[in-house]
Design a protein around this motif. Structure first.
Motif, short mmCIF file in Angstrom:
data_model
loop_
_atom_site.label_atom_id
_atom_site.label_comp_id
_atom_site.label_asym_id
_atom_site.label_seq_id
_atom_site.Cartn_x
_atom_site.Cartn_y
_atom_site.Cartn_z
N ASN A 4 0.85 -1.18 0.00
CA ASN A 4 0.00 0.00 0.00
C ASN A 4 0.90 1.23 0.00
O ASN A 4 1.88 1.28 0.74
CB ASN A 4 -0.89 -0.04 1.26
N LYS A 5 0.56 2.24 -0.79
CA LYS A 5 1.41 3.43 -0.87
C LYS A 5 1.50 4.18 0.46
O LYS A 5 2.38 5.01 0.64
CB LYS A 5 0.94 4.36 -1.98
N ARG A 6 0.63 3.85 1.40
CA ARG A 6 0.64 4.50 2.71
C ARG A 6 1.38 3.70 3.78
O ARG A 6 1.44 4.10 4.93
CB ARG A 6 -0.79 4.75 3.18
N SER A 51 -6.77 3.43 -1.48
CA SER A 51 -5.39 3.76 -1.77
C SER A 51 -4.90 2.92 -2.93
O SER A 51 -5.56 1.96 -3.33
CB SER A 51 -4.53 3.52 -0.52
#
Length: 162
Positions: free
Chosen positions: A119-121, A153
């Motif tokens: 996940n980019k987060r 996301s």
């Protein structure tokens, strides 16, 4: 599960998972809000490595690789790092890094490239893998039929040259 006073991270070792690790792996998954890995998922094969971090008699971390023979959408064929789970009371001691190093050494004996996506987060994952030279090569709402945990996301795909 607090960290035992008589066993510290200096006593931790990384090794290939064994069938008798199944209960400890299941506990670690459940304690971290994940479904337990099925028994066949904890054993290494010619195309997959599963490693555990053990401190004393306690299993404190697990990680695996995946071999994908074919490309799928934006994801190339190749060896992928799978999930890493570290017992919450043992985090920030370098266990994730040790598990990742062991998996990358195994992949390097088989390939010149390794992949992973997250996940980019997921800042922890992004920081960890940057230490090993992973660079982003793509992003998508779905990679290899996996969607981002938070639902809104994107996933990012990374590659490292070994």
């Amino acid at each position: 599960m607090g960290q035992p006073k008589t066993v510290g991270v200096q006593d931790m070792q990384v090794r290939t998972a064994r069938a008798q690790d199944a209960a400890g792996i299941a506990r670690l998954c459940v304690d971290n809000g994940r479904d337990p890995w099925p028994a066949e998922a904890i054993l290494s094969t010619a195309d997959k490595l599963v490693v555990v971090a053990v401190a004393g008699a306690q299993l404190v971390g697990i990680a695996k690789t995946h071999w994908h023979e074919d490309a799928h959408g934006i994801a190339p064929a190749g060896h992928y790092l799978g999930g890493v789970i570290v017992d919450s009371s043992w985090r920030r001691y370098g266990i994730g890094q040790a598990l990742t190093s062991a998996r990358l050494a195994w992949i390097a004996a088989r390939s010149q490239r390794a992949y992973y996506f997250t996940n980019k987060r997921n800042d922890s994952s992004l920081r960890l893998h940057a230490k090993f030279g992973f660079v982003q090569i793509a992003a998508s709402e779905e990679i290899r039929t996996v969607r981002a945990d938070d639902g809104d996301s994107k996933l990012v795909l990374f590659e490292a040259i070994l």
